[in-house]
Write an enzyme that holds these catalytic residues in place. Sequence first.
Site, PDB file in Angstrom:
ATOM      1  N   LYS A   1     -10.175   0.267  -2.154  1.00 38.35           N
ATOM      2  CA  LYS A   1     -10.054  -0.016  -0.732  1.00 38.35           C
ATOM      3  C   LYS A   1     -10.480   1.200   0.077  1.00 38.35           C
ATOM      4  CE  LYS A   1      -6.725  -1.278   2.902  1.00 38.35           C
ATOM      5  NZ  LYS A   1      -5.343  -1.741   3.196  1.00 38.35           N
TER       6      LYS A   1
ATOM      7  N   LYS B   1      -6.980   3.453  -2.996  1.00 35.70           N
ATOM      8  CA  LYS B   1      -7.342   3.388  -1.581  1.00 35.70           C
ATOM      9  C   LYS B   1      -7.579   4.796  -1.068  1.00 35.70           C
ATOM     10  CE  LYS B   1      -5.112   2.061   2.808  1.00 35.70           C
ATOM     11  NZ  LYS B   1      -3.927   1.394   3.399  1.00 35.70           N
TER      12      LYS B   1
ATOM     13  N   ASP C   1       0.863  -1.181   0.000  1.00 36.70           N
ATOM     14  CA  ASP C   1       0.000   0.000   0.000  1.00 36.70           C
ATOM     15  C   ASP C   1       0.901   1.233   0.000  1.00 36.70           C
ATOM     16  OD1 ASP C   1      -1.939  -1.931   0.371  1.00 36.70           O
ATOM     17  OD2 ASP C   1      -2.985  -0.858   1.978  1.00 36.70           O
TER      18      ASP C   1
END
Length: 355
Positions: free
Chosen positions: A313, A284, A222
């Site tokens: 996400k 995300k 991430d």
Amino acid sequence: MNEAQLRRVVEEVVRALARQGFLKEGECGCKSSAPDAKAFSDRASGAARPPASAAAAPRATTVGTAGKVFSGEWAPYKPHAPAAPAAQASGEDVEHTGAPDCPHCGTGPQLDENQLRALGADRIGVCRPSKKCSPVARYVDHTLLKPNATQEEVAKLCEEAKSYCFASVCVNPSYVALCAQLLRGSGVKVCTVVGFPLGSTTPTVKALETRDAIANGADEIDMVINVGALKSGNDGLVASDIRAVREASRGRLLKVILETSLLSDGEKVRACKAAKEAGADFVKTSTGFGGGGATVEDVRLMRETVGPLMGVKASGGIRDAAAAKAMIDAGATRLGTSASVAIVGGEAAKESKGY
């Protein structure tokens, strides 16, 4: 061990394997002492040897900080799967349905262990929750990113992830090796963060962080975008930043954190497009440390921008089952939260900041 010493070791290993008949020397890049140095033989499939021009091409080799060696033969990430023929004909994307007739998933009959082994599998991962939980568990990255997290807390995080069959644990880079050891064979992935939480380090540093994380056992990355560059209109730097991590991730799942609470809707759209064009697997919402978290409106906007074939996400501030369901209904396919157990187990979530 320096690079020259490492290269000598690799060459000796190749020669030893060649002497035992496992491969033929020549294409490995080392100088052969054998009289008939040739390309590798494909013993399993009987495929023809590659042409001499391919054999002569140099191969890149990198060494992670954990000491693992990466050759230039790793399989690059695959671009997003194209829409089904019917969707291409109509010019519209088709959503994943999860049903047996899903045009993207193509799920077939379930195979037992013996059938899987007969097809060539020599390792099978199975995850069965030992604690009762909701179907939301498979969406969850069980997260612990606070700076004062202890080894004991991380070990507990991993045990909970195995008990509920969460998609992954998401931890700071220094705990990747520990989590990889504790989760080995469980089916739960190890996720870590890069450029976290500010995103203001250079693409080179983020790429090094990524390679280090993979060497230590990370399955998913991430990364935080360069938020300042995006807000300055420097989309070229934003794109090169993501591409640097994409290339360094060597096919691992890559999620790009936008920090939506700091962005306008137009900036969110530009960031999503940059992530998609760079080949990221997910966009995300948040780090959980930037003064705001996920919102249904942001998730819906991100889903509309990236389409149905890319992951979204939602992370930051998801504290209960109702909030988790709202994010999924808006288009989220993964949730980042530290309240995972409360969400899937029906417990009351404790108040906390960030994740």
